[in-house]
Design a protein around this motif. Structure first.
Motif, PDB file in Angstrom:
ATOM      1  N   TYR A  92       0.828  -1.211   0.000  1.00  0.00           N
ATOM      2  CA  TYR A  92       0.000   0.000   0.000  1.00  0.00           C
ATOM      3  C   TYR A  92       0.860   1.258   0.000  1.00  0.00           C
ATOM      4  CZ  TYR A  92      -3.975   3.011   0.812  1.00  0.00           C
ATOM      5  OH  TYR A  92      -4.934   3.970   0.663  1.00  0.00           O
ATOM      6  N   LEU A  93       1.876   1.287   0.832  1.00  0.00           N
ATOM      7  CA  LEU A  93       2.700   2.492   0.914  1.00  0.00           C
ATOM      8  C   LEU A  93       3.598   2.678  -0.306  1.00  0.00           C
ATOM      9  CD1 LEU A  93       3.517   2.566   4.713  1.00  0.00           C
ATOM     10  CD2 LEU A  93       1.899   4.004   3.437  1.00  0.00           C
ATOM     11  N   ARG A  94       3.924   1.594  -1.004  1.00  0.00           N
ATOM     12  CA  ARG A  94       4.634   1.749  -2.283  1.00  0.00           C
ATOM     13  C   ARG A  94       3.740   2.429  -3.301  1.00  0.00           C
ATOM     14  NH1 ARG A  94       7.238  -2.982  -1.187  1.00  0.00           N
ATOM     15  NH2 ARG A  94       5.698  -4.370  -2.093  1.00  0.00           N
ATOM     16  N   TRP A  95       2.464   2.090  -3.272  1.00  0.00           N
ATOM     17  CA  TRP A  95       1.520   2.617  -4.258  1.00  0.00           C
ATOM     18  C   TRP A  95       0.917   3.948  -3.832  1.00  0.00           C
ATOM     19  CZ3 TRP A  95       0.394   0.855  -9.131  1.00  0.00           C
ATOM     20  CH2 TRP A  95       1.081  -0.307  -9.500  1.00  0.00           C
ATOM     21  N   PHE A  96       0.823   4.199  -2.535  1.00  0.00           N
ATOM     22  CA  PHE A  96       0.173   5.419  -2.056  1.00  0.00           C
ATOM     23  C   PHE A  96       0.967   6.064  -0.919  1.00  0.00           C
ATOM     24  CE2 PHE A  96      -3.013   2.599  -3.850  1.00  0.00           C
ATOM     25  CZ  PHE A  96      -3.461   3.401  -4.880  1.00  0.00           C
ATOM     26  N   PRO A  97       2.192   6.495  -1.204  1.00  0.00           N
ATOM     27  CA  PRO A  97       3.009   7.109  -0.150  1.00  0.00           C
ATOM     28  C   PRO A  97       2.402   8.402   0.379  1.00  0.00           C
ATOM     29  CG  PRO A  97       4.063   7.383  -2.293  1.00  0.00           C
ATOM     30  CD  PRO A  97       2.883   6.451  -2.491  1.00  0.00           C
ATOM     31  N   GLU A  98       1.578   9.062  -0.431  1.00  0.00           N
ATOM     32  CA  GLU A  98       0.971  10.315   0.022  1.00  0.00           C
ATOM     33  C   GLU A  98      -0.009  10.092   1.168  1.00  0.00           C
ATOM     34  OE1 GLU A  98      -0.599   8.236  -3.116  1.00  0.00           O
ATOM     35  OE2 GLU A  98       0.850   9.768  -3.661  1.00  0.00           O
ATOM     36  N   ASP A  99      -0.424   8.846   1.388  1.00  0.00           N
ATOM     37  CA  ASP A  99      -1.367   8.573   2.467  1.00  0.00           C
ATOM     38  C   ASP A  99      -0.720   8.679   3.846  1.00  0.00           C
ATOM     39  OD1 ASP A  99      -3.290   8.276   0.591  1.00  0.00           O
ATOM     40  OD2 ASP A  99      -3.754   6.189   1.041  1.00  0.00           O
ATOM     41  N   GLN A 100       0.578   8.915   3.885  1.00  0.00           N
ATOM     42  CA  GLN A 100       1.241   9.164   5.161  1.00  0.00           C
ATOM     43  C   GLN A 100       1.021  10.616   5.597  1.00  0.00           C
ATOM     44  OE1 GLN A 100       5.256   7.504   5.424  1.00  0.00           O
ATOM     45  NE2 GLN A 100       4.760   6.241   3.658  1.00  0.00           N
ATOM     46  N   THR A 101       0.477  11.420   4.689  1.00  0.00           N
ATOM     47  CA  THR A 101       0.160  12.819   4.975  1.00  0.00           C
ATOM     48  C   THR A 101      -1.158  12.875   5.741  1.00  0.00           C
ATOM     49  OG1 THR A 101       1.211  13.442   2.893  1.00  0.00           O
ATOM     50  CG2 THR A 101      -0.259  15.069   3.889  1.00  0.00           C
ATOM     51  N   PRO A 102      -1.248  13.662   6.793  1.00  0.00           N
ATOM     52  CA  PRO A 102      -2.533  13.796   7.501  1.00  0.00           C
ATOM     53  C   PRO A 102      -3.640  14.248   6.539  1.00  0.00           C
ATOM     54  CG  PRO A 102      -0.763  14.834   8.752  1.00  0.00           C
ATOM     55  CD  PRO A 102      -0.189  14.466   7.414  1.00  0.00           C
ATOM     56  N   ILE A 103      -4.834  13.753   6.756  1.00  0.00           N
ATOM     57  CA  ILE A 103      -5.963  14.040   5.862  1.00  0.00           C
ATOM     58  C   ILE A 103      -6.165  15.535   5.681  1.00  0.00           C
ATOM     59  CG2 ILE A 103      -8.489  13.878   5.644  1.00  0.00           C
ATOM     60  CD1 ILE A 103      -8.274  11.019   6.664  1.00  0.00           C
ATOM     61  N   GLY A 104      -6.017  16.301   6.726  1.00  0.00           N
ATOM     62  CA  GLY A 104      -6.216  17.744   6.641  1.00  0.00           C
ATOM     63  C   GLY A 104      -5.220  18.445   5.738  1.00  0.00           C
ATOM     64  N   GLU A 105      -4.114  17.785   5.408  1.00  0.00           N
ATOM     65  CA  GLU A 105      -3.086  18.383   4.556  1.00  0.00           C
ATOM     66  C   GLU A 105      -3.104  17.854   3.122  1.00  0.00           C
ATOM     67  OE1 GLU A 105       0.731  18.056   6.507  1.00  0.00           O
ATOM     68  OE2 GLU A 105      -0.140  18.593   8.438  1.00  0.00           O
ATOM     69  N   LEU A 106      -4.041  16.967   2.811  1.00  0.00           N
ATOM     70  CA  LEU A 106      -4.121  16.417   1.454  1.00  0.00           C
ATOM     71  C   LEU A 106      -4.704  17.445   0.499  1.00  0.00           C
ATOM     72  CD1 LEU A 106      -5.518  12.820   2.155  1.00  0.00           C
ATOM     73  CD2 LEU A 106      -3.151  13.443   1.607  1.00  0.00           C
ATOM     74  N   SER A 107      -4.209  17.433  -0.741  1.00  0.00           N
ATOM     75  CA  SER A 107      -4.814  18.265  -1.778  1.00  0.00           C
ATOM     76  C   SER A 107      -6.192  17.694  -2.105  1.00  0.00           C
ATOM     77  CB  SER A 107      -3.944  18.256  -3.033  1.00  0.00           C
ATOM     78  OG  SER A 107      -4.001  16.967  -3.652  1.00  0.00           O
ATOM     79  N   LYS A 108      -6.977  18.448  -2.851  1.00  0.00           N
ATOM     80  CA  LYS A 108      -8.311  17.967  -3.228  1.00  0.00           C
ATOM     81  C   LYS A 108      -8.212  16.653  -4.005  1.00  0.00           C
ATOM     82  CE  LYS A 108     -12.656  19.123  -5.364  1.00  0.00           C
ATOM     83  NZ  LYS A 108     -13.518  20.097  -5.965  1.00  0.00           N
ATOM     84  N   GLU A 109      -7.282  16.571  -4.951  1.00  0.00           N
ATOM     85  CA  GLU A 109      -7.116  15.341  -5.729  1.00  0.00           C
ATOM     86  C   GLU A 109      -6.706  14.178  -4.834  1.00  0.00           C
ATOM     87  OE1 GLU A 109      -4.952  13.753  -9.752  1.00  0.00           O
ATOM     88  OE2 GLU A 109      -3.738  15.021  -8.437  1.00  0.00           O
ATOM     89  N   GLU A 110      -5.771  14.414  -3.942  1.00  0.00           N
ATOM     90  CA  GLU A 110      -5.338  13.347  -3.037  1.00  0.00           C
ATOM     91  C   GLU A 110      -6.489  12.872  -2.159  1.00  0.00           C
ATOM     92  OE1 GLU A 110      -0.627  14.606  -2.465  1.00  0.00           O
ATOM     93  OE2 GLU A 110      -2.173  15.536  -1.193  1.00  0.00           O
ATOM     94  N   LEU A 111      -7.299  13.797  -1.689  1.00  0.00           N
ATOM     95  CA  LEU A 111      -8.438  13.440  -0.854  1.00  0.00           C
ATOM     96  C   LEU A 111      -9.481  12.650  -1.646  1.00  0.00           C
ATOM     97  CD1 LEU A 111      -9.761  13.573   1.914  1.00  0.00           C
ATOM     98  CD2 LEU A 111     -10.780  15.772   1.230  1.00  0.00           C
ATOM     99  N   LEU A 112      -9.775  13.078  -2.866  1.00  0.00           N
ATOM    100  CA  LEU A 112     -10.738  12.349  -3.701  1.00  0.00           C
ATOM    101  C   LEU A 112     -10.241  10.936  -4.002  1.00  0.00           C
ATOM    102  CD1 LEU A 112     -11.862  15.156  -6.176  1.00  0.00           C
ATOM    103  CD2 LEU A 112     -13.249  14.052  -4.389  1.00  0.00           C
TER     104      LEU A 112
END
Length: 179
Positions: free
Chosen positions: A121-141
């Protein structure tokens, strides 16, 4: 080569035992019997039941990663976030066997069993280590789409429902409609 095939055969036997009788039926004896090997032969590859279950999770996670690569046509480093998310939704909605589902549910019970899944999962989605409140709109979607696929998988497991190809595509496109 033969040892790897023997190991894979033992893992397949474990999946079949769990498919037929649930996690409670899983023992080193039942797996050895199902695989047609001696218990000593099984212990050569998996010295404990815990080690066997760990091996099953390692193989299932590796197969899921192959499904992600096939669905995206890329490695995680080559694919965009949207491509990785679309691949994840597609791979997650493909129906695993009952035995695989039962093992997946068990993964949450033990950090060592969960580890191969988290690595993929972390190889494919490393951005998910970012807190939800700091995700861009695209990352959140994209995160919401992956969570929807996981929720759909859980729903299908809990209800015993199955998806044919047309409904799998319909559900997938609905989950991905906001991307």
């Amino acid at each position: 080569m033969a040892r790897k095939n023997a190991r894979n055969g033992l893992i397949q036997a474990a999946l079949e035992v769990v498919e037929e009788g649930g996690m409670g039926a899983l023992s080193l004896d039942t797996v050895a019997q199902k695989a047609g090997v001696t218990k000593r032969g099984l212990l050569y590859h998996f010295p404990t039941k815990h080690a066997l279950i760990t091996g099953v999770h390692q193989q299932l996670a590796a197969h899921f990663e192959q499904a992600l690569e096939q669905a995206t046509g890329h490695t995680p480093q080559q694919a965009t976030l949207r491509e990785r998310t679309k691949g994840y939704v597609e791979a997650a909605l493909n129906a695993p066997s009952v035995g695989e589902k039962r093992f997946l549910i068990e993964a949450s019970q033990e950090p060592e069993w969960l580890e191969p899944w988290m690595q993929v999962y972390l190889r494919w989605f490393p951005e998910d280590q970012t807190p939800i409140g700091e995700l861009s709109k695209e990352e959140l979607l994209c995160l919401v789409a992956r969570m929807s696929a996981d929720g759909a998988w859980g729903y299908l497991y809990a209800t015993g429902s199955a998806l044919d190809d047309a409904n799998r595509k319909r559900l997938s496109s609905t989950i991905l409609q906001n991307l």
